[in-house]
Design an enzyme around this catalytic site. Structure first.
Site, mmCIF file in Angstrom:
data_model
loop_
_atom_site.group_PDB
_atom_site.id
_atom_site.type_symbol
_atom_site.label_atom_id
_atom_site.label_comp_id
_atom_site.label_asym_id
_atom_site.label_seq_id
_atom_site.Cartn_x
_atom_site.Cartn_y
_atom_site.Cartn_z
ATOM 1 N N CYS A 1 -24.744 3.683 2.672
ATOM 2 C CA CYS A 1 -23.514 4.450 2.435
ATOM 3 C C CYS A 1 -22.332 3.567 2.029
ATOM 4 O O CYS A 1 -21.345 4.073 1.502
ATOM 5 C CB CYS A 1 -23.167 5.254 3.679
ATOM 6 S SG CYS A 1 -24.482 6.383 4.192
ATOM 7 N N HIS B 1 -15.734 7.253 4.166
ATOM 8 C CA HIS B 1 -17.092 7.761 3.952
ATOM 9 C C HIS B 1 -17.217 9.126 4.616
ATOM 10 O O HIS B 1 -16.880 9.289 5.785
ATOM 11 C CB HIS B 1 -18.087 6.766 4.547
ATOM 12 C CG HIS B 1 -19.495 7.255 4.568
ATOM 13 N ND1 HIS B 1 -20.078 7.897 3.500
ATOM 14 C CD2 HIS B 1 -20.444 7.204 5.548
ATOM 15 C CE1 HIS B 1 -21.329 8.211 3.811
ATOM 16 N NE2 HIS B 1 -21.564 7.807 5.055
ATOM 17 N N ASN C 1 -23.107 14.577 3.641
ATOM 18 C CA ASN C 1 -23.117 13.119 3.489
ATOM 19 C C ASN C 1 -23.963 12.759 2.277
ATOM 20 O O ASN C 1 -25.172 12.958 2.287
ATOM 21 C CB ASN C 1 -23.691 12.493 4.765
ATOM 22 C CG ASN C 1 -23.741 10.974 4.701
ATOM 23 O OD1 ASN C 1 -23.556 10.369 3.642
ATOM 24 N ND2 ASN C 1 -24.011 10.358 5.838
#
Length: 329
Positions: free
Chosen positions: A116, A256, A286
């Site tokens: 990520c 994030h 996500n």
């Protein structure tokens, strides 16, 4: 004495697959509910790619938008970096597939794996290449199709992830230096807490690894949460120091988009009010390396950012890896 080469951000772009999977849809395939997902993650829906739509295709569509906005020609790009942990294949790289789609069959192209945190790692890499004088105009993309590596019987993980791609064009400049700072970090001792166990040399693909669903994402959520909040907070503060900026000088923080609870905890740790934090996790889920760049692109398109504004990106992912960057739009 040679003048320092600056890095100018020319444009951004993004792409989300058309198919949308809502929490109500998930209620039909796994033991969960909209209330359970929403209160624990903040996610209401996510985008899912088609079977004939690989990661490079998402990156291609995001890149085309960035190239058009930048008002450059494809052939002006002399380096391509794709951040992804869900590549088209183990090899060739997804960046090579993207290169071919763009008709740039001589530009160097490679993938970068930092989960990520991948887009911020790619940003740091592009900045270094441009400042060194080795390449002039770089296309970086964060592109992921986590839905194809998800265990759809595991309600703790399958509700979290979506598919998307974002892209940015950066070029050398004598007048601009839009990437004010980047800081990166990693700690491989946490690798067991967030990973996909099989498909590599530790656990090559076998009938048993497929039956055991070892080719899907495994995550120890509570443990990840604790480390994520700490490391994202430290990275955000360090990037500000490196940029010589104070928190109040940042127009918008883009963390994030992993989990609403993580986003709120990081904001509190950094001392930022939520009105200065960009959030779109409710409609994206996500999307790993694509979260920060797609959120940045949306913030620009919707007028939340104007030219000259300062933005801080901060991310955390498997590895563990983490990173933060202060940029000027």
């Amino acid at each position: 004495m040679n003048k320092k080469i600056g890095v100018k951000i020319l444009a951004t772009g993004s792409y989300f697959p058309k198919k949308v999977l809502t929490n109500a849809d998930l209620e039909k395939i796994v033991d969960t509910s909209d209330e359970w997902i929403s209160t624990r993650t903040g996610i209401k829906e996510r985008h899912i790619s088609e079977n004939n739509e690989p990661t490079s295709e998402l990156a291609y569509k995001a890149s085309l938008e960035a190239i058009k906005t930048a008002q450059i020609k494809n052939e002006d790009i002399d380096l391509i970096i794709v951040a992804t942990v869900t590549p088209d294949m183990l090899f060739p790289s997804t960046a090579c597939f993207l290169q071919t789609k763009l008709g740039l069959n001589s530009a160097p192209a490679f993938d970068l794996s930092a989960a990520c945190s991948g887009f911020i790692y790619a940003l740091a890499t592009a900045k270094a290449y441009i400042e060194s004088g080795l390449y002039k105009t770089v296309l970086i993309a964060g592109s992921e199709e986590l839905s194809k590596f998800t265990d759809w019987t595991d309600r703790n993980t399958c509700v979290l992830f979506g598919d998307a791609a974002g892209a940015m064009i950066l070029t050398a400049s004598e007048e601009n230096d839009d990437v004010l700072s980047v800081c990166l970090g990693a700690d491989g001792s946490y690798s067991e807490l967030l990973n996909m166990p099989a498909g590599g040399t530790v656990n090559p693909a076998t009938v048993e690894t497929v039956k055991g669903k070892l080719h899907t994402i495994k995550m120890a959520g509570k443990e990840v949460f604790k480390v994520a909040v700490t490391k994202m907070g430290i990275a955000a503060e360090k990037a500000l120091v490196l940029a010589g900026k104070k928190p109040e000088e940042i127009t918008l923080y883009i963390p994030h988009q992993a989990n609403m609870r993580i986003i709120e905890a990081v904001a509190k740790k950094v001392g930022v009010t939520m009105d200065k934090v960009f959030v779109n996790i409710h409609k994206t889920g996500n999307t790993s390396s694509a979260t920060t760049i797609t959120a940045l692109d949306e913030a620009i398109k919707t007028g939340k950012l104007k030219k000259g504004d300062l933005v801080e990106l901060v991310a955390f992912g498997g590895g563990f890896t983490w990173g933060a960057a202060v940029i000027r739009i």
